[in-house]
Design a protein around this motif. Structure first.
Motif, short mmCIF file in Angstrom:
data_model
loop_
_atom_site.label_atom_id
_atom_site.label_comp_id
_atom_site.label_asym_id
_atom_site.label_seq_id
_atom_site.Cartn_x
_atom_site.Cartn_y
_atom_site.Cartn_z
N PRO A 58 -0.84 -6.34 -9.49
CA PRO A 58 -2.26 -6.15 -9.20
C PRO A 58 -2.50 -5.01 -8.22
CG PRO A 58 -1.72 -8.49 -9.14
CD PRO A 58 -0.42 -7.73 -9.29
N GLU A 59 -1.59 -4.81 -7.26
CA GLU A 59 -1.73 -3.72 -6.28
C GLU A 59 -1.62 -2.36 -6.97
OE1 GLU A 59 -0.36 -7.38 -4.23
OE2 GLU A 59 0.42 -6.27 -5.95
N CYS A 60 -0.69 -2.26 -7.91
CA CYS A 60 -0.54 -1.01 -8.66
C CYS A 60 -1.77 -0.76 -9.52
CB CYS A 60 0.72 -1.06 -9.52
SG CYS A 60 1.06 0.48 -10.38
N GLU A 61 -2.28 -1.79 -10.17
CA GLU A 61 -3.50 -1.64 -10.99
C GLU A 61 -4.69 -1.21 -10.14
OE1 GLU A 61 -3.78 -1.56 -14.14
OE2 GLU A 61 -1.85 -2.40 -14.77
N ALA A 62 -4.78 -1.75 -8.92
CA ALA A 62 -5.87 -1.36 -8.01
C ALA A 62 -5.72 0.10 -7.60
CB ALA A 62 -5.89 -2.27 -6.79
N PHE A 63 -4.48 0.54 -7.38
CA PHE A 63 -4.22 1.94 -7.02
C PHE A 63 -4.60 2.86 -8.17
CE2 PHE A 63 -1.13 5.52 -6.30
CZ PHE A 63 -1.68 5.98 -5.12
N ILE A 64 -4.24 2.48 -9.39
CA ILE A 64 -4.60 3.26 -10.58
C ILE A 64 -6.13 3.36 -10.69
CG2 ILE A 64 -4.60 3.23 -13.11
CD1 ILE A 64 -1.76 1.98 -12.90
N GLU A 65 -6.81 2.26 -10.44
CA GLU A 65 -8.28 2.27 -10.50
C GLU A 65 -8.87 3.20 -9.45
OE1 GLU A 65 -12.12 1.94 -11.31
OE2 GLU A 65 -10.48 1.31 -12.62
N VAL A 95 2.48 10.24 8.01
CA VAL A 95 3.37 9.89 6.90
C VAL A 95 2.53 10.01 5.64
CG1 VAL A 95 4.61 7.99 5.79
CG2 VAL A 95 4.94 8.45 8.23
N ALA A 96 3.09 10.65 4.63
CA ALA A 96 2.39 10.83 3.36
C ALA A 96 3.26 10.23 2.24
CB ALA A 96 2.11 12.31 3.13
N GLY A 97 2.93 10.53 1.01
CA GLY A 97 3.73 10.05 -0.11
C GLY A 97 3.67 8.54 -0.26
N SER A 98 4.66 7.99 -0.94
CA SER A 98 4.66 6.55 -1.21
C SER A 98 4.79 5.73 0.07
CB SER A 98 5.76 6.18 -2.20
OG SER A 98 7.04 6.49 -1.69
N GLY A 99 5.32 6.32 1.13
CA GLY A 99 5.36 5.63 2.42
C GLY A 99 3.98 5.41 3.00
N ASN A 100 3.02 6.20 2.54
CA ASN A 100 1.64 6.04 2.97
C ASN A 100 0.87 5.18 1.96
OD1 ASN A 100 -1.27 6.61 3.04
ND2 ASN A 100 -0.78 8.07 4.63
N TRP A 101 0.78 5.66 0.72
CA TRP A 101 -0.09 4.99 -0.25
C TRP A 101 0.65 4.03 -1.19
CZ3 TRP A 101 -0.82 10.30 0.64
CH2 TRP A 101 -0.02 11.17 -0.12
N ARG A 102 1.92 3.77 -0.93
CA ARG A 102 2.73 2.72 -1.57
C ARG A 102 3.34 3.09 -2.91
NH1 ARG A 102 1.09 -3.67 -1.99
NH2 ARG A 102 3.05 -4.40 -2.89
N PHE A 103 2.68 3.95 -3.69
CA PHE A 103 3.17 4.29 -5.02
C PHE A 103 3.36 5.79 -5.14
CE2 PHE A 103 0.67 0.40 -5.33
CZ PHE A 103 1.59 -0.46 -5.92
N SER A 104 4.43 6.18 -5.84
CA SER A 104 4.74 7.60 -5.97
C SER A 104 3.74 8.31 -6.88
CB SER A 104 6.15 7.76 -6.55
OG SER A 104 6.44 9.13 -6.74
#
Length: 194
Positions: free
Chosen positions: A5-12, A60-69
């Motif tokens: 669900p977290e990935c789907e929310a990020f995609i949205e 910090v940027a990248g997946s360390g910031n927003w969780r997904f690459s």
């Protein structure tokens, strides 16, 4: 593989937001995925600032910031134990020092480096034009300028980041930093809309 669900929310978020807004929201935030608390994140930034007192801003940027690459080769891969920590440093001084050192090296060693290293320097010129620089781009093994930078990266790869590899870019200013990360969100938006 089913998405969380977290990935789907990020995609949205990517699909429904402007890439520059996303870059600003994430990179300028005091909350990032790699650190459990705002305090832990600030302690890490203080550690970076200790080694880079000329830094005007550290994130910090990248997946360390927003969780997904956002990297097209591993798009939406979740931050994990082997992920690296991408650090963005705004410092006009460090950006210009790195650029000047690259130019001096270019003038001094252009004819003694191989064709592949020359092409690398040419490509990095486009990055410099785009407002960011990194000492590891210098194609001279054992160069003291590069060694000092790598030594800082090693010191930052401590327990605070789970001993992950730290990578870092110096940005000329906030506009160039946000533009760099905007490009990642723009590319991701294109990929997820296919």
């Amino acid at each position: 593989m089913p998405r969380t669900p977290e990935c789907e929310a990020f995609i949205e978020q990517i699909a429904s937001s402007e890439p520059l807004d996303l870059a600003s929201r994430y990179v300028l935030s005091d909350v990032v995925h790699a650190f459990p608390t705002i305090t832990a994140y600030e302690q890490f930034r203080t550690k970076v600032r200790h080694y880079l007192p000329d830094a005007e801003f550290i994130a910090v940027a990248g997946s360390g910031n927003w969780r997904f690459s956002l990297n097209p080769r591993k798009l939406l891969t979740e931050f994990h134990l082997k992920s690296d920590i991408d650090v963005a440093v705004i410092s006009t001084e460090l950006y210009h020092t790195t650029w000047e050192y690259m130019r001096e090296l270019h003038r001094r060693k252009w004819y003694s480096i191989d064709h592949q290293a020359r092409e690398g320097l040419r490509r990095r010129g486009q990055d410099i034009y785009s407002g960011f620089a990194c000492p590891t781009w210098l194609p001279v093994p054992g160069d003291p300028f590069v060694y000092r930078f790598k030594s800082i990266l090693n010191k930052l790869s401590g327990p605070e980041v789970g001993y992950r590899e730290v990578k870092m870019y110096y940005f000329k200013n906030e506009v160039e930093m946000l533009d760099y990360y905007r490009r990642g969100f723009t590319q991701a938006k294109k990929e997820i809309s296919k």
